[in-house]
Write a protein that holds these residues in place. Structure first.
Motif, mmCIF file in Angstrom:
data_model
loop_
_atom_site.group_PDB
_atom_site.id
_atom_site.type_symbol
_atom_site.label_atom_id
_atom_site.label_comp_id
_atom_site.label_asym_id
_atom_site.label_seq_id
_atom_site.Cartn_x
_atom_site.Cartn_y
_atom_site.Cartn_z
ATOM 1 N N PRO A 9 0.832 -1.206 0.000
ATOM 2 C CA PRO A 9 0.000 0.000 0.000
ATOM 3 C C PRO A 9 0.870 1.261 0.000
ATOM 4 C CG PRO A 9 -0.018 -1.050 2.157
ATOM 5 C CD PRO A 9 0.750 -1.953 1.247
ATOM 6 N N TRP A 10 0.254 2.361 -0.335
ATOM 7 C CA TRP A 10 0.975 3.627 -0.443
ATOM 8 C C TRP A 10 1.627 4.024 0.873
ATOM 9 C CZ3 TRP A 10 -0.306 7.541 2.794
ATOM 10 C CH2 TRP A 10 -1.541 7.466 3.412
ATOM 11 N N TYR A 11 1.005 3.700 1.981
ATOM 12 C CA TYR A 11 1.542 4.135 3.274
ATOM 13 C C TYR A 11 2.782 3.342 3.685
ATOM 14 C CZ TYR A 11 -1.644 0.402 4.789
ATOM 15 O OH TYR A 11 -2.316 -0.780 4.916
ATOM 16 N N VAL A 12 3.143 2.313 2.931
ATOM 17 C CA VAL A 12 4.407 1.610 3.151
ATOM 18 C C VAL A 12 5.430 2.049 2.107
ATOM 19 C CG1 VAL A 12 5.551 -0.646 3.171
ATOM 20 C CG2 VAL A 12 3.307 -0.378 4.240
ATOM 21 N N SER A 13 5.037 1.954 0.833
ATOM 22 C CA SER A 13 5.981 2.283 -0.240
ATOM 23 C C SER A 13 6.308 3.775 -0.291
ATOM 24 C CB SER A 13 5.453 1.809 -1.588
ATOM 25 O OG SER A 13 4.159 2.316 -1.826
ATOM 26 N N GLY A 14 5.345 4.632 -0.009
ATOM 27 C CA GLY A 14 5.588 6.081 -0.028
ATOM 28 C C GLY A 14 6.656 6.521 0.960
ATOM 29 N N PRO A 15 6.522 6.146 2.240
ATOM 30 C CA PRO A 15 7.585 6.501 3.187
ATOM 31 C C PRO A 15 8.950 5.885 2.849
ATOM 32 C CG PRO A 15 5.584 6.014 4.383
ATOM 33 C CD PRO A 15 5.330 5.649 2.940
ATOM 34 N N LEU A 16 8.959 4.693 2.247
ATOM 35 C CA LEU A 16 10.241 4.103 1.836
ATOM 36 C C LEU A 16 10.905 4.937 0.743
ATOM 37 C CD1 LEU A 16 9.470 0.274 1.881
ATOM 38 C CD2 LEU A 16 10.920 1.567 3.442
ATOM 39 N N ILE A 17 10.107 5.412 -0.207
ATOM 40 C CA ILE A 17 10.642 6.296 -1.255
ATOM 41 C C ILE A 17 11.141 7.590 -0.617
ATOM 42 C CG2 ILE A 17 10.037 7.702 -3.267
ATOM 43 C CD1 ILE A 17 8.125 5.409 -4.080
ATOM 44 N N ALA A 18 10.374 8.136 0.327
ATOM 45 C CA ALA A 18 10.793 9.366 1.008
ATOM 46 C C ALA A 18 12.095 9.156 1.771
ATOM 47 C CB ALA A 18 9.697 9.839 1.958
ATOM 48 N N LEU A 19 12.259 8.010 2.401
ATOM 49 C CA LEU A 19 13.493 7.710 3.119
ATOM 50 C C LEU A 19 14.689 7.652 2.168
ATOM 51 C CD1 LEU A 19 15.033 6.846 5.695
ATOM 52 C CD2 LEU A 19 14.426 4.476 5.110
ATOM 53 N N VAL A 20 14.516 7.001 1.033
ATOM 54 C CA VAL A 20 15.597 6.939 0.038
ATOM 55 C C VAL A 20 15.938 8.343 -0.458
ATOM 56 C CG1 VAL A 20 16.181 6.148 -2.294
ATOM 57 C CG2 VAL A 20 15.142 4.568 -0.662
ATOM 58 N N MET A 21 14.924 9.147 -0.719
ATOM 59 C CA MET A 21 15.175 10.519 -1.192
ATOM 60 C C MET A 21 15.905 11.335 -0.129
ATOM 61 S SD MET A 21 14.396 10.525 -4.219
ATOM 62 C CE MET A 21 15.096 12.123 -4.307
ATOM 63 N N PHE A 22 15.522 11.178 1.111
ATOM 64 C CA PHE A 22 16.193 11.883 2.208
ATOM 65 C C PHE A 22 17.668 11.499 2.262
ATOM 66 C CE2 PHE A 22 17.625 11.930 6.651
ATOM 67 C CZ PHE A 22 17.513 13.295 6.913
ATOM 68 N N LEU A 23 17.940 10.197 2.175
ATOM 69 C CA LEU A 23 19.329 9.730 2.213
ATOM 70 C C LEU A 23 20.134 10.261 1.026
ATOM 71 C CD1 LEU A 23 18.749 6.048 3.381
ATOM 72 C CD2 LEU A 23 19.647 7.963 4.736
ATOM 73 N N LEU A 24 19.526 10.266 -0.163
ATOM 74 C CA LEU A 24 20.221 10.800 -1.335
ATOM 75 C C LEU A 24 20.499 12.296 -1.193
ATOM 76 C CD1 LEU A 24 18.414 8.932 -4.253
ATOM 77 C CD2 LEU A 24 20.758 8.599 -3.468
ATOM 78 N N LEU A 25 19.529 13.040 -0.680
ATOM 79 C CA LEU A 25 19.733 14.477 -0.468
ATOM 80 C C LEU A 25 20.854 14.735 0.526
ATOM 81 C CD1 LEU A 25 16.057 15.787 -0.350
ATOM 82 C CD2 LEU A 25 17.764 16.304 -2.089
ATOM 83 N N MET A 26 20.894 13.942 1.588
ATOM 84 C CA MET A 26 21.944 14.111 2.594
ATOM 85 C C MET A 26 23.335 13.794 2.034
ATOM 86 S SD MET A 26 20.679 15.294 5.351
ATOM 87 C CE MET A 26 19.582 16.266 4.369
ATOM 88 N N GLY A 28 24.075 14.378 -1.109
ATOM 89 C CA GLY A 28 24.310 15.266 -2.246
ATOM 90 C C GLY A 28 24.114 14.604 -3.598
ATOM 91 N N LYS A 29 23.290 13.576 -3.664
ATOM 92 C CA LYS A 29 23.044 12.838 -4.905
ATOM 93 C C LYS A 29 21.650 13.151 -5.422
ATOM 94 C CE LYS A 29 26.821 10.325 -4.264
ATOM 95 N NZ LYS A 29 28.008 10.552 -4.999
ATOM 96 N N ARG A 30 21.481 12.941 -6.743
ATOM 97 C CA ARG A 30 20.177 13.110 -7.372
ATOM 98 C C ARG A 30 19.755 11.787 -7.984
ATOM 99 N NH1 ARG A 30 20.325 17.260 -11.767
ATOM 100 N NH2 ARG A 30 22.238 16.197 -12.220
ATOM 101 N N PHE A 31 18.470 11.478 -7.870
ATOM 102 C CA PHE A 31 17.935 10.226 -8.390
ATOM 103 C C PHE A 31 17.369 10.438 -9.784
ATOM 104 C CE2 PHE A 31 14.268 7.475 -9.103
ATOM 105 C CZ PHE A 31 14.870 6.240 -9.005
ATOM 106 N N GLY A 32 17.579 9.488 -10.657
ATOM 107 C CA GLY A 32 16.987 9.508 -11.986
ATOM 108 C C GLY A 32 17.570 8.393 -12.832
ATOM 109 N N MET A 33 16.773 7.860 -13.723
ATOM 110 C CA MET A 33 17.242 6.765 -14.572
ATOM 111 C C MET A 33 17.957 7.290 -15.820
ATOM 112 S SD MET A 33 16.512 4.051 -12.966
ATOM 113 C CE MET A 33 16.177 2.555 -13.826
ATOM 114 N N SER A 34 17.475 8.371 -16.409
ATOM 115 C CA SER A 34 18.070 8.829 -17.665
ATOM 116 C C SER A 34 19.492 9.341 -17.489
ATOM 117 C CB SER A 34 17.192 9.905 -18.318
ATOM 118 O OG SER A 34 17.120 11.055 -17.505
#
Length: 185
Positions: A9-26, A28-34
């Motif tokens: 459900p969104w309430y599990v996968s959404g916070p996991l995505i947010a956690l990954v984004m937080f770690l990447l921001l900390m 200094g990395k940017r996420f993207g496939m292209s």
């Protein structure tokens, strides 16, 4: 094990995505496939022909693991963590797709008409796949990133260009599905 065999459900996968984004921001990395395509071009020596690809690709090799993870994760999910091949879409959508010639609608994630090995020998299907790949690649570069980069990373950073790009992606998807897709098939 049962929880792995169901969509999360969104309430599990959404916070996991947010956690990954937080770690990447900390970090200094940017996420993207292209951006991986740029890195692969730089690895192959495209920097000798174009200054655009003349950068230290080693700084981006962490992001190449994203592609490997997506490929292996998709394989594991499809072959070991899925109880069935059925796709949960409405009966009206299945009927619409079947009228366009997609007999496997609702049974598999990838329609056999486009993604089977036999489709690669048909000039029409091969042309559609090649044109789709070229347009996606051009669009990702022209927009300064792909859907995952803008929608996940860019919006997390509250970037207005990413919001504009995501709105454009949705409009383009709606135009494709409702206007162009029925014309092609």
């Amino acid at each position: 094990m049962e929880i792995l065999l169901q969509p999360w459900p969104w309430y599990v996968s959404g916070p996991l995505i947010a956690l990954v984004m937080f770690l990447l921001l900390m970090m200094g990395k940017r996420f993207g496939m292209s951006s991986n395509l740029e890195t692969m071009c730089a690895i192959c020596g495209a920097g000798k022909k174009s200054d655009y690809f003349n950068f230290d690709w080693r700084a981006n090799r962490w992001n190449l693991l994203v592609i490997l993870g997506a490929a292996f994760g998709g394989f594991i999910g499809a072959h070991f963590l899925s109880e069935s091949e059925a796709v949960a879409i409405s009966s009206e959508t299945v009927e619409s797709l079947e009228n366009l010639g997609f007999e496997s609608a609702g049974e598999a994630y990838l329609p056999e008409r486009l993604f089977s090995l036999g489709a690669l020998t048909e000039p029409g299907s091969l042309f559609l796949l090649l044109m789709g790949g070229l347009l996606i690649g051009f669009g990702a570069r022209y927009a300064g990133g792909c859907t995952s980069g803008h929608a996940i990373s860019g919006l997390s950073n509250l970037q207005l260009p990413s919001l504009i790009a995501v709105v454009g992606f949705f409009i383009g998807g709606l135009v494709m599905v409702h206007l162009i897709f029925p014309l092609i098939f």
